[in-house]
Design a protein around this motif. Sequence first.
Motif, mmCIF file in Angstrom:
data_model
loop_
_atom_site.group_PDB
_atom_site.id
_atom_site.type_symbol
_atom_site.label_atom_id
_atom_site.label_comp_id
_atom_site.label_asym_id
_atom_site.label_seq_id
_atom_site.Cartn_x
_atom_site.Cartn_y
_atom_site.Cartn_z
ATOM 1 N N THR A 20 34.613 42.892 17.676
ATOM 2 C CA THR A 20 35.515 42.205 18.611
ATOM 3 C C THR A 20 36.953 42.311 18.109
ATOM 4 N N GLU A 21 37.137 42.182 16.805
ATOM 5 C CA GLU A 21 38.481 42.334 16.226
ATOM 6 C C GLU A 21 38.995 43.757 16.425
ATOM 7 N N TYR A 22 38.132 44.753 16.228
ATOM 8 C CA TYR A 22 38.540 46.145 16.482
ATOM 9 C C TYR A 22 38.959 46.308 17.934
ATOM 10 N N CYS A 23 38.201 45.713 18.838
ATOM 11 C CA CYS A 23 38.513 45.813 20.261
ATOM 12 C C CYS A 23 39.866 45.188 20.582
ATOM 13 N N LYS A 24 40.212 44.111 19.894
ATOM 14 C CA LYS A 24 41.499 43.454 20.144
ATOM 15 C C LYS A 24 42.675 44.379 19.874
ATOM 16 N N ALA A 25 42.488 45.369 19.009
ATOM 17 C CA ALA A 25 43.560 46.315 18.684
ATOM 18 C C ALA A 25 43.677 47.434 19.717
ATOM 19 N N CYS A 26 42.727 47.502 20.637
ATOM 20 C CA CYS A 26 42.701 48.567 21.647
ATOM 21 C C CYS A 26 43.512 48.150 22.873
ATOM 22 N N PRO A 27 44.227 49.086 23.496
ATOM 23 C CA PRO A 27 44.987 48.749 24.709
ATOM 24 C C PRO A 27 44.108 48.337 25.895
ATOM 25 N N ASN A 28 42.803 48.603 25.827
ATOM 26 C CA ASN A 28 41.907 48.214 26.926
ATOM 27 C C ASN A 28 41.431 46.770 26.817
ATOM 28 N N TYR A 29 41.685 46.113 25.698
ATOM 29 C CA TYR A 29 41.218 44.741 25.498
ATOM 30 C C TYR A 29 41.802 43.833 26.586
ATOM 31 N N ASP A 30 40.930 43.114 27.278
ATOM 32 C CA ASP A 30 41.314 42.220 28.380
ATOM 33 C C ASP A 30 41.971 42.952 29.555
ATOM 34 N N ARG A 31 41.828 44.293 29.593
ATOM 35 C CA ARG A 31 42.432 45.067 30.678
ATOM 36 C C ARG A 31 41.397 45.824 31.510
ATOM 37 N N LEU A 32 40.190 46.005 30.948
ATOM 38 C CA LEU A 32 39.108 46.655 31.689
ATOM 39 C C LEU A 32 37.923 45.702 31.732
#
Length: 154
Positions: free
Chosen positions: A27-39
Amino acid sequence: MYTTESYTTSIAVSDYKKRYIDIPTFTEYCKACPNYDRLWSCPSYTFDVEAFWNQFQTLDLFAVKILYNDDYAGKQFSEHKIADIMRQSLNVEKARISRELFQLEEKYPGSVSLSAGSCSLCHDNCTRPDGLPCRYPDKLRYSIESLGGNVGLT
């Protein structure tokens, strides 16, 4: 341009969770992705990820190895060209595997496939940032990584 080799195996979800799932870390790795909370296919989720895994007994894993032919293998390309070559082949293979997985879902009611990477159905025009529901909820699939799975270790 390339050929492929396919691999399959099955593992009990309980074993997969013990060996390969780390929800807080991924989940922390995902937070660093531009898609987090966007897809819609990406965290943060409104459902319990652990509960998602717990509804299944078996995880069938399907992998495809892409083998580039002599026109590409061992040749020098710019980073941009390499990214284009990889993106093109990965998109083709992801679409092919997705079709096969949807057919398996029909064959095995109650099963749900997981996606390779994030959703690309709306091509950078997901409705999530606008607070609207997913356009294709019947085709929306989550990736193993977005659900805490370590695909590299898998």
